[in-house]
Design a protein around this motif. Structure first.
Motif, PDB file in Angstrom:
ATOM      1  N   ARG A 217      57.685 -34.704  10.801  1.00  0.00           N
ATOM      2  CA  ARG A 217      58.300 -33.142  10.095  1.00  0.00           C
ATOM      3  C   ARG A 217      59.198 -33.221   9.158  1.00  0.00           C
ATOM      4  N   LEU A 218      59.986 -34.263   9.398  1.00  0.00           N
ATOM      5  CA  LEU A 218      60.784 -34.412   8.446  1.00  0.00           C
ATOM      6  C   LEU A 218      60.464 -34.663   6.662  1.00  0.00           C
TER       7      LEU A 218
ATOM      8  N   PRO B 179      65.385 -40.374  12.963  1.00  0.00           N
ATOM      9  CA  PRO B 179      65.990 -38.999  13.193  1.00  0.00           C
ATOM     10  C   PRO B 179      66.853 -39.255  14.335  1.00  0.00           C
TER      11      PRO B 179
ATOM     12  N   LEU C 279      65.208 -38.725  20.680  1.00  0.00           N
ATOM     13  CA  LEU C 279      65.654 -39.211  19.472  1.00  0.00           C
ATOM     14  C   LEU C 279      67.182 -38.947  19.088  1.00  0.00           C
TER      15      LEU C 279
ATOM     16  N   GLU D  86      64.300 -27.858  14.934  1.00  0.00           N
ATOM     17  CA  GLU D  86      62.590 -27.892  15.191  1.00  0.00           C
ATOM     18  C   GLU D  86      62.090 -28.628  14.275  1.00  0.00           C
ATOM     19  N   LEU D  87      62.981 -30.066  13.602  1.00  0.00           N
ATOM     20  CA  LEU D  87      62.405 -30.914  12.887  1.00  0.00           C
ATOM     21  C   LEU D  87      62.696 -32.014  13.886  1.00  0.00           C
ATOM     22  N   LEU D  88      62.896 -31.515  14.997  1.00  0.00           N
ATOM     23  CA  LEU D  88      62.974 -32.711  16.341  1.00  0.00           C
ATOM     24  C   LEU D  88      62.031 -32.366  17.484  1.00  0.00           C
ATOM     25  N   GLY D  89      61.284 -31.269  16.680  1.00  0.00           N
ATOM     26  CA  GLY D  89      59.966 -31.100  18.051  1.00  0.00           C
ATOM     27  C   GLY D  89      60.253 -30.517  18.939  1.00  0.00           C
TER      28      GLY D  89
ATOM     29  N   ASP E 222      56.112 -37.951  15.632  1.00  0.00           N
ATOM     30  CA  ASP E 222      55.958 -36.403  15.410  1.00  0.00           C
ATOM     31  C   ASP E 222      57.299 -35.845  14.677  1.00  0.00           C
ATOM     32  N   SER E 223      58.462 -36.294  14.910  1.00  0.00           N
ATOM     33  CA  SER E 223      59.613 -35.826  14.217  1.00  0.00           C
ATOM     34  C   SER E 223      59.541 -36.807  12.363  1.00  0.00           C
TER      35      SER E 223
ATOM     36  N   LYS F 210      62.637 -34.695  25.050  1.00  0.00           N
ATOM     37  CA  LYS F 210      62.521 -35.121  24.050  1.00  0.00           C
ATOM     38  C   LYS F 210      63.636 -35.774  23.009  1.00  0.00           C
ATOM     39  N   TYR F 211      64.969 -34.640  23.254  1.00  0.00           N
ATOM     40  CA  TYR F 211      65.894 -35.050  22.979  1.00  0.00           C
ATOM     41  C   TYR F 211      66.935 -36.422  22.890  1.00  0.00           C
TER      42      TYR F 211
END
Ligand code: ARG
Length: 569
Positions: free
Chosen positions: A144-145, A509, A430, A559-562, A140-141, A426-427
């Motif tokens: 987004r990127l 990411p 990522l 936001e780009l990492l969701g 997903d990330s 998530k972080y």
């Protein structure tokens, strides 16, 4: 504007002046601010090629750079190395330009590509478990990127909705409905386990199950209707998980294995016609010279089993043909566990030979390692079961809400808990290099200190609270970068576009995560070193603007990492 590109253009001109045109420019951010902003490493190689003294050649380049308005100083730091310090006025102008736009100074690419990205892709016979978490989050990330940079991104959720397991489920469903006509499916996981027990203990049941697979693949309407029940329930579960995770994935992104069923025989026939697939004991096989097994024999890539059944590999071949031929992919990304890397290497090789994957289409297996427990083994529940994704995410939100309540009793614990809990999960994923295994550790990921989501989310709210406290201020004031801490923050903020490009190109990411952490750290330093609200008007306004850009970059980057941000937490 890309800072790197702009400075590289200056360096290139200086290289030409020094008589080394055509050499690659190697420009890296300096290891530490005391050395300046960028380091030029490319002179050594040029000196060797020209048989010149590297220190003297570096001096020529440095002299040529000293005329640039964008550069304050260029110092030879060793044979062939030059440290560059950028001009504060130039940086200030760039910061202003970034603030005047909506994209934090990041341009869209002038070479947009159609990128097909395969991610999440769970098997639908069971409920989603933690094994699907990494693909979902990382994919997903990356989507987004690439989208933010202006590429045409086509998401594909290649769900496992076909094959043996569904024969087993259908057979068990028929059996259950015979006993109880009103039988309804509720717990898919439970149902799968019960079916598996029947399959393993009763040979007649297993035969019936296989029979159903054949009927399914042959398009039997009754069996298809039963199969559809499973797929719909399971997709519903998956979509709920995506919603909780805040993923971009939508039901229309689902293009499961079943979709390719009509293409499988044609694909095998075409491989045979091209003499790539040969008959081997009744199976159809492509032998690959470039993948030798231990005995030194070419590896066998099976595309059709004895008896005519198809495999994961046959489906993936049909799928490449579709993604390139119909979707127009110019880059293919597969975000899948690294244990499948041999499959993808062989798949790409066969597809290239068959002409379905032309040379100019980049195909990449975006591999990732395993999520481990603190005991150093793959992450499981205490009793050793696989962890259901819904349960894990519920726990994340609960834990985060409890922490938030402790820190700030006034906060909206439910909303903040959701953003922080999901953000933390998530972080944690990522921020690590995806190729390695990583340890899933609640305490570490939910800490408000260190390289975590809560730390970055909190840094963002600090910026927002500063801007609120400032009340009325001049939003178009000139930026003046006087202090080292200001200049360093500005430099970092202007690297945003370079970092996004690198993260998107390598599909990693964690480069973006590391950058955001560095940005938050530099913001803290700036905040401590430079008075803001109490400074005189020109400085106050300039510093508020710099803080504003820091906030925007943190928000956009997360936001780009969701990951969501909050104005208060
Ligand atoms: N369903 C597969 C699994 O869970 C992953 C599919 C990945 N995508 C693909 N095109 N092979 O292992």
């Amino acid at each position: 504007m890309k800072l790197h590109q702009t400075v590289a253009a200056e360096v290139e001109a200086a290289f030409k002046q020094a008589g080394i045109g055509g050499s690659p420019i190697v420009l890296q951010p300096a290891k530490s601010p005391e050395f300046g902003d960028f380091q030029i490493n490319g002179v050594m190689g040029a000196a060797k090629a020209l048989k010149q003294n590297p220190r003297e050649l570096a001096q020529k380049v440095a002299d040529a750079l000293s005329g640039s308005l964008k550069i304050d100083s260029a110092e030879v730091a060793g044979p062939g190395f030059i440290n560059l310090r950028l001009n504060a006025g130039f940086l200030a102008q760039q910061v202003e330009a970034a603030l005047n736009g909506e994209r934090c100074g990041v341009d869209q690419t002038d070479a947009p590509q159609t990128v097909v990205i395969d991610y999440s892709s769970p098997n639908l016979a069971k409920e989603m478990h933690v094994g699907h978490l990494r693909s979902s989050i990382i994919g997903d990330s990356i989507a987004r990127l690439l989208g933010f940079l202006g590429h045409r991104v086509i998401r594909q959720n290649h769900v496992g909705d076909w094959g043996t397991q569904f024969g087993m489920l259908v057979a068990y469903l028929v059996e259950q409905q015979k006993d109880n006509a009103a039988f309804e499916l509720s717990d898919l996981e439970q149902f799968y386990r019960a079916a598996k027990v029947r399959f393993d203990e009763d040979a007649a049941f297993a035969d019936t199950a296989r029979d159903y697979v054949v009927k399914l693949q042959g398009g039997d309407a009754n069996v298809l209707a039963l199969w559809k029940q499973f797929v719909e329930i399971s997709l519903g579960h998956a979509q709920a998980v995506y919603q909780t995770l805040g993923l971009l994935l939508q039901p229309e992104d689902v293009r499961g294995e079943s979709f390719y069923n009509p293409d499988l025989q044609p694909v095998v026939d075409e491989l045979s016609a091209q003499k790539l697939a040969v008959d081997d004991d009744g199976a159809k096989v492509v032998f690959l010279e470039e993948f030798k097994n231990k005995e030194g024999e070419p590896a066998a890539f099976i595309v059709q089993k004895q008896g005519g059944g198809f495999l994961y590999s046959s489906t993936d071949l049909a799928c490449i043909r579709y993604r390139v031929g119909t979707l127009g992919a110019e880059r293919l990304l597969y975000v899948v566990d690294k244990r499948q890397s041999l499959h993808f290497e062989q798949l790409f090789t066969v597809a290239r030979r068959a002409g379905w994957l032309p040379e100019n289409v980049r195909a990449e297996h975006i591999a990732f390692g395993t999520m481990m427990g603190k005991d150093g083994r793959p992450f499981k529940t205490r009793s050793g079961d696989t962890v259901k994704l819904v349960d894990l995410l519920d726990e994340a939100v609960e834990r985060a809400a409890a922490l938030v309540k402790q820190k700030n009793p006034e906060a909206d614990a439910a909303a903040v808990g959701r953003a922080v809990g999901i953000g933390a999960v998530k972080y944690a994923d990522l921020s690590k290099n995806r190729n390695s295994d990583y340890v899933f550790d609640w305490d570490a990921m939910l800490s408000f200190e260190g390289n975590t989501a809560p730390y970055l989310q909190y840094a963002y709210t600090r910026v927002q609270s500063l801007l609120r406290k400032a009340g009325d201020w001049q939003h178009d004031a000139h930026i003046v970068l006087e202090e080292a801490a200001e200049k360093q923050l500005a430099f970092e903020l202007l690297r945003f576009g370079d970092v996004l490009e690198a993260a998107a190109d390598s599909a990693q990411p964690h480069h973006l995560a590391a950058y955001l952490y560095q940005t938050a750290t530099l913001f803290s330093r700036f905040y401590e070193a430079c008075p803001i609200l109490k400074a005189d008007a020109p400085r106050r306004n300039s510093r508020l603007r710099l803080a504003e850009l820091a906030g925007r970059v943190l928000k956009q980057g997360l936001e780009l990492l969701g990951i969501e941000v909050l104005d208060v937490m």
